[in-house]
Design a protein around this motif. Structure first.
Motif, PDB file in Angstrom:
ATOM      1  N   ALA A 168      -8.657  -8.136  14.540  1.00 19.79           N
ATOM      2  CA  ALA A 168      -8.069  -6.804  14.647  1.00 19.79           C
ATOM      3  C   ALA A 168      -6.919  -6.598  13.677  1.00 19.79           C
ATOM      4  CB  ALA A 168      -7.580  -6.592  16.076  1.00 19.79           C
ATOM      5  N   ASP A 169      -6.197  -7.664  13.368  1.00 22.07           N
ATOM      6  CA  ASP A 169      -4.974  -7.500  12.590  1.00 22.07           C
ATOM      7  C   ASP A 169      -5.166  -7.821  11.116  1.00 22.07           C
ATOM      8  OD1 ASP A 169      -5.412 -10.123  12.962  1.00 22.07           O
ATOM      9  OD2 ASP A 169      -3.367 -10.642  13.511  1.00 22.07           O
ATOM     10  N   SER A 170      -6.382  -7.726  10.651  1.00 19.72           N
ATOM     11  CA  SER A 170      -6.601  -8.043   9.240  1.00 19.72           C
ATOM     12  C   SER A 170      -7.825  -7.314   8.714  1.00 19.72           C
ATOM     13  CB  SER A 170      -6.788  -9.553   9.075  1.00 19.72           C
ATOM     14  OG  SER A 170      -7.186  -9.846   7.761  1.00 19.72           O
ATOM     15  N   ASN A 171      -7.775  -7.018   7.427  1.00 22.69           N
ATOM     16  CA  ASN A 171      -8.949  -6.413   6.795  1.00 22.69           C
ATOM     17  C   ASN A 171      -9.878  -7.480   6.226  1.00 22.69           C
ATOM     18  OD1 ASN A 171      -8.220  -3.740   7.253  1.00 22.69           O
ATOM     19  ND2 ASN A 171      -6.816  -3.765   5.519  1.00 22.69           N
ATOM     20  N   PRO A 213     -15.512  -4.079  43.973  1.00 19.31           N
ATOM     21  CA  PRO A 213     -16.388  -4.704  42.979  1.00 19.31           C
ATOM     22  C   PRO A 213     -17.843  -4.826  43.431  1.00 19.31           C
ATOM     23  CG  PRO A 213     -14.389  -5.995  43.309  1.00 19.31           C
ATOM     24  CD  PRO A 213     -14.390  -4.950  44.365  1.00 19.31           C
ATOM     25  N   THR A 273     -14.870   4.307  35.738  1.00 18.53           N
ATOM     26  CA  THR A 273     -14.298   2.997  36.122  1.00 18.53           C
ATOM     27  C   THR A 273     -13.739   2.195  34.951  1.00 18.53           C
ATOM     28  OG1 THR A 273     -16.393   1.840  35.801  1.00 18.53           O
ATOM     29  CG2 THR A 273     -15.994   2.783  37.987  1.00 18.53           C
ATOM     30  N   GLY A 274     -14.038   2.606  33.734  1.00 17.64           N
ATOM     31  CA  GLY A 274     -13.607   1.800  32.589  1.00 17.64           C
ATOM     32  C   GLY A 274     -14.299   0.440  32.567  1.00 17.64           C
ATOM     33  N   GLY A 275     -15.397   0.333  33.308  1.00 18.25           N
ATOM     34  CA  GLY A 275     -16.123  -0.943  33.353  1.00 18.25           C
ATOM     35  C   GLY A 275     -15.686  -1.838  34.503  1.00 18.25           C
ATOM     36  N   GLY A 276     -14.622  -1.483  35.186  1.00 24.12           N
ATOM     37  CA  GLY A 276     -14.106  -2.321  36.267  1.00 24.12           C
ATOM     38  C   GLY A 276     -14.617  -1.863  37.621  1.00 24.12           C
ATOM     39  N   PRO A 277     -14.087  -2.357  38.700  1.00 21.59           N
ATOM     40  CA  PRO A 277     -13.070  -3.421  38.740  1.00 21.59           C
ATOM     41  C   PRO A 277     -13.697  -4.800  38.499  1.00 21.59           C
ATOM     42  CG  PRO A 277     -13.660  -2.733  40.957  1.00 21.59           C
ATOM     43  CD  PRO A 277     -14.401  -1.827  40.030  1.00 21.59           C
ATOM     44  N   ILE A 278     -12.924  -5.658  37.927  1.00 23.39           N
ATOM     45  CA  ILE A 278     -13.344  -7.014  37.540  1.00 23.39           C
ATOM     46  C   ILE A 278     -14.634  -6.943  36.733  1.00 23.39           C
ATOM     47  CG2 ILE A 278     -13.441  -9.413  38.327  1.00 23.39           C
ATOM     48  CD1 ILE A 278     -12.566  -8.517  41.058  1.00 23.39           C
ATOM     49  N   GLN A 293     -15.457  -2.464  24.366  1.00 26.72           N
ATOM     50  CA  GLN A 293     -14.230  -3.221  24.660  1.00 26.72           C
ATOM     51  C   GLN A 293     -13.975  -4.297  23.611  1.00 26.72           C
ATOM     52  OE1 GLN A 293     -15.359  -4.307  28.694  1.00 26.72           O
ATOM     53  NE2 GLN A 293     -13.812  -2.938  29.552  1.00 26.72           N
ATOM     54  N   LEU A 306     -14.182  -2.357  19.647  1.00 30.81           N
ATOM     55  CA  LEU A 306     -13.231  -1.316  19.272  1.00 30.81           C
ATOM     56  C   LEU A 306     -11.876  -1.474  19.949  1.00 30.81           C
ATOM     57  CD1 LEU A 306     -15.663   1.719  19.167  1.00 30.81           C
ATOM     58  CD2 LEU A 306     -14.877   0.282  17.307  1.00 30.81           C
ATOM     59  N   GLN A 307     -11.876  -1.811  21.241  1.00 26.32           N
ATOM     60  CA  GLN A 307     -10.582  -1.961  21.907  1.00 26.32           C
ATOM     61  C   GLN A 307      -9.861  -3.225  21.448  1.00 26.32           C
ATOM     62  OE1 GLN A 307     -10.973  -1.658  26.223  1.00 26.32           O
ATOM     63  NE2 GLN A 307      -9.742   0.187  26.035  1.00 26.32           N
ATOM     64  N   ASN A 308     -10.599  -4.312  21.394  1.00 26.43           N
ATOM     65  CA  ASN A 308      -9.965  -5.574  21.023  1.00 26.43           C
ATOM     66  C   ASN A 308     -10.085  -5.865  19.531  1.00 26.43           C
ATOM     67  OD1 ASN A 308      -9.431  -5.843  23.729  1.00 26.43           O
ATOM     68  ND2 ASN A 308     -11.209  -7.128  24.133  1.00 26.43           N
TER      69      ASN A 308
END
Lengths: 449, 312
Positions: free
Chosen positions: B61-64, B172, B255-260, B272, B275-277
């Protein structure tokens, strides 16, 4: 029947003249659309994309997130003032927080980064890693930087350099419903909520009383904010998230105690709203603002919202604000900082600096904090009596001494997601707090390798 | 050269010659479809190839900077428990969702085909859920099922069936059911309309003849309606399966994929991770796997349904 059919076809069809009118209107809309600023936040005359408009006026792209109705006018008026003052166009874009990170990454990766942007300080490491940010030491190490609270200014430092100017800050306190406390036989003017144990005792008393609302709001939903609600417990038990080398240390004995307390509030003591796993931070804030909750950890705007609602006769209850309870190893209030940054892709860095300096006029800062409900980041503003004498603001200004920010990690989102999963596993009674945190530690070690 | 080798060579040559001759004969047709073919390759083929290429790289994520890692992502994915849990959860989500939409859609279509009072109104009304953006419908269902603010719990509390709000989406074990209900509600109108169109194309004479022969309604449905609807059902369920498999809005909003991670499907996990991570390489590898699953499924599905010689 024939005439009927003819009539209908006459109504439904478009003759050549109407067609030309429609095409003309469509063309006009298309032209207007092309000359507009895409997602522009409404500052009509801006030109898209380039560094200067048709009139030869320079433009600066200003991207920000989550501009609600309460602050939209602030940006519209001040952008217009900056345009007049500097003879430039401000291409102002506001995106929702849900889309913010993706928008920023897309624009940076696509070589279309804005000149100035506002975002949470926790994004700095990732963006610095992409060489996306311009160091702002020249501003922050000089007279301009002296106006900020030290702790706030520190929040924009990464790898020894300032990569942003503090734009806004927020921290948290514990709200309690005075009416509920009174019903439960607790003293609403001296609630004795200094420690977590005090909070639990009060919650138990509310649970066993005639108060018909849950005693305590607990966040447990699959959302980033669940972590930010929990970290108060974690830190105050002497636990940390990462060590000095940036490696995870989430399963210390203090961490287990903290998570045990967090889950016991629901599973053992039954003092929370039903199903914390369904509740985001916003849900429990909303419950409290409706008068349907005894206590909640919240931001300053919770109090501001209730005050506004009371003025409009929408709710009728009294509330008090105290510091977030103290744990065995201290008291912490989660501190979040938003920054204004200049993108390294910007071709108008001087103009971007002018825009930042413009927005840090003391009166502008005062108006922003007042309207938005964020803590002042400029000392001169924070010292104004509006904040220090206010029942809503006072406790939060005081909480500055307990402020603690989340660690700056390039993969903090992934880190936080895993912590939220551990919290959920414990809250759902799927794993013991020890097991949940051990598993999280193991996964995080793999992720941080 | 043996006889067999001579035969093979001759055969190869004749194949080649026949091929060249075929292309020459149809050169004009190939020329005419070339622009469309190039366009398709660009908009369909390129993203698929690029996704596969990306899946062979580590892209933090922190590099090209991208580092070639070969099939490492695939090996790690197939080695992980998460992948098999995701497969199970995705399968459960797709099967329950498509089955619900198909059965309910068929039921509604059969009733709407009949000469019921207010048929036009109901036909229009049943389309409304499909016309609402998925995310909006998902928000509505999230609120309906909310333990403190939701209508569902409010009604159950009023009736005295429960003592305190039940957090369906926070449990869950059952959260996925809470999401599937919303998906079925959203997707059923499409199925109903498709089935209704199919039902209307069945010749009425078949039913009349069956009625004269004494066939009851159920038998008419079993031996006339279902066989006649076969190709419509095939297309509708195939499309629905693909859409449900790649569905994102409803789960993410509710649910954002949750819970757990109990409601996370392959697509949610791809978002997740990728794109998120910011782990684009891993996300791309999951995407390729998902694509292959759908591709193989579609082929098997069509093979089974066209085994009897039916053409789509």
């Amino acid at each position: 029947m024939q005439p009927d059919n003819n009539d209908r076809s006459g109504e439904d069809s478009i003759d050549r003249r109407r067609l030309l009118q429609a095409l003309g209107a469509g063309g006009a809309i298309a032209i207007a659309g092309c000359s507009g600023g895409g997602e522009s936040g409404g500052d009509g005359d801006s030109e898209s994309g380039g560094g200067s408009g048709d009139s030869g006026t320079q433009s600066v792209q200003f991207l920000t997130m989550g501009v609600g109705d309460n602050i939209k006018q602030f940006f519209e008026e001040n952008n217009a003032a900056f345009e007049d003052e500097h003879d430039v166009d401000v291409e102002f874009t506001s995106v929702t927080w849900d889309n913010a990170r993706q928008t920023v990454n897309n624009r940076v990766d696509g070589g279309e980064a804005p000149d100035v942007s506002r975002w949470p300080a926790r994004w700095i490491p990732q963006l610095v890693g992409k060489d996306a940010l311009e160091p702002l030491d020249d501003m922050m190490d000089g007279e301009f930087g002296e106006q900020f609270y030290d702790g706030v200014a520190e929040g924009t430092v990464y790898n020894g350099s300032h990569y942003g100017v503090p734009w806004a800050a927020s921290n948290k306190c514990l709200y309690y419903n005075k009416d509920v406390f009174e019903t439960a036989g607790l003293d609403p003017e001296d609630p004795s909520l200094d420690s977590w144990q005090d909070m639990l005792d009060a919650a138990t008393q509310i649970r066993d009383s005639d108060a018909s609302v849950p005693a305590l709001g607990l966040a447990g939903a699959d959302a980033i904010e669940t972590g930010s609600q929990y970290y108060h417990y974690h830190w105050s038990h002497g636990a940390d998230l990462v060590d000095d080398e940036g490696m995870p240390v989430v399963n210390s004995s203090g961490a287990v105690d903290a998570l045990s307390l967090y889950t016991d509030l629901h599973l053992e003591h039954n003092v929370t709203q039903s199903s914390p796993l369904s509740s985001t931070r916003q849900d429990i804030r909303q419950l409290f603002e409706n008068g349907d909750l005894g206590m909640v950890i919240g931001h300053v705007y919770t109090g501001l919202n209730i005050t506004a609602a009371k003025e409009n006769d929408e709710v009728d209850f009294d509330y008090g604000i105290v510091q977030v309870p103290r744990g065995p190893e201290g008291r912490y209030s989660l501190f979040t900082i938003d920054t204004l940054a200049i993108l390294s892709q910007s071709e108008h860095k001087d103009l971007a600096r002018d825009l930042i300096r413009f927005y840090f006029d003391e009166e502008r800062r005062f108006q922003y904090s007042k309207q938005k409900g964020f803590l002042p980041v400029v000392e001169a503003v924070g010292e104004r009596s509006y904040f220090s004498d206010s029942e809503n603001w006072g406790p939060f200004v005081e909480a500055g001494q307990y402020a603690r920010a989340r660690p700056k990690l390039s993969n903090f989102s992934e880190f936080n997601d895993r912590m939220v999963q551990a919290i959920q596993e414990a809250l759902a009674d799927r794993k013991s707090p020890q097991k949940a945190l051990n598993d999280a530690q193991s996964d995080l070690e793999d992720a941080m390798e | 050269m043996s006889l067999a080798e001579e035969y093979t060579e001759a055969s190869d040559n004749s194949h080649l010659e026949r091929g060249v001759a075929y292309v020459q004969r149809n050169s004009r047709a190939y020329l005419l479809i070339a622009p469309a073919a190039v366009f398709l390759l660009a908009v369909v083929g390129y993203p698929i190839i690029e996704t596969f290429r990306l899946s062979l790289y580590q892209s933090p994520a922190d590099s090209n900077i991208e580092t070639f890692v070969g099939l490492q992502h695939y090996v790690e994915i197939f080695d992980s428990d998460i992948f098999y849990r995701l497969l199970w959860q995705t399968g459960r989500w797709v099967v329950a969702g498509v089955a619900g939409k198909t059965l309910l859609g068929l039921l509604i279509a059969v009733h709407l085909k009949g000469d019921i009072r207010g048929r036009k109104f109901f036909r229009t009304a049943f389309l409304i859920p499909w016309g609402i953006p998925y995310a909006i419908s998902a928000v509505v269902f999230r609120w309906i099922e909310h333990p403190q603010f939701g209508y569902l719990n409010a009604i159950l509390l009023k009736l005295g069936i429960i003592e305190q709000g039940v957090g369906i989406l926070g449990n869950p074990s059952i959260a996925w059911l809470g999401v599937v209900v919303a998906d079925i509600w959203i997707g059923t109108p499409f199925m109903a309309i498709i089935f209704l169109a199919g039902l209307q194309s069945i010749p009425q004479e078949l039913y009349e003849a069956a009625a004269i022969d004494g066939a009851e309604k159920w038998h008419q449905f079993r031996y006339i309606t279902l066989p006649q609807l076969k190709s419509v059902v095939l297309i509708a369920t195939l499309l629905s399966t693909i859409w449900t498999f790649v569905s994102f809005d409803v789960i993410w909003t509710m649910t954002g994929g949750g819970p757990i991670s109990s409601t996370a499907t392959l697509v949610i996990h791809i978002y997740q991770v990728g794109l998120q991570n910011g782990n684009l390489g891993r996300g791309a590898a999951y995407s390729v796997i998902g694509f292959l699953f759908l591709f193989v499924f579609a082929i098997i599905y069509l093979r089974i349904y066209t085994r009897g010689g039916d053409e789509l």
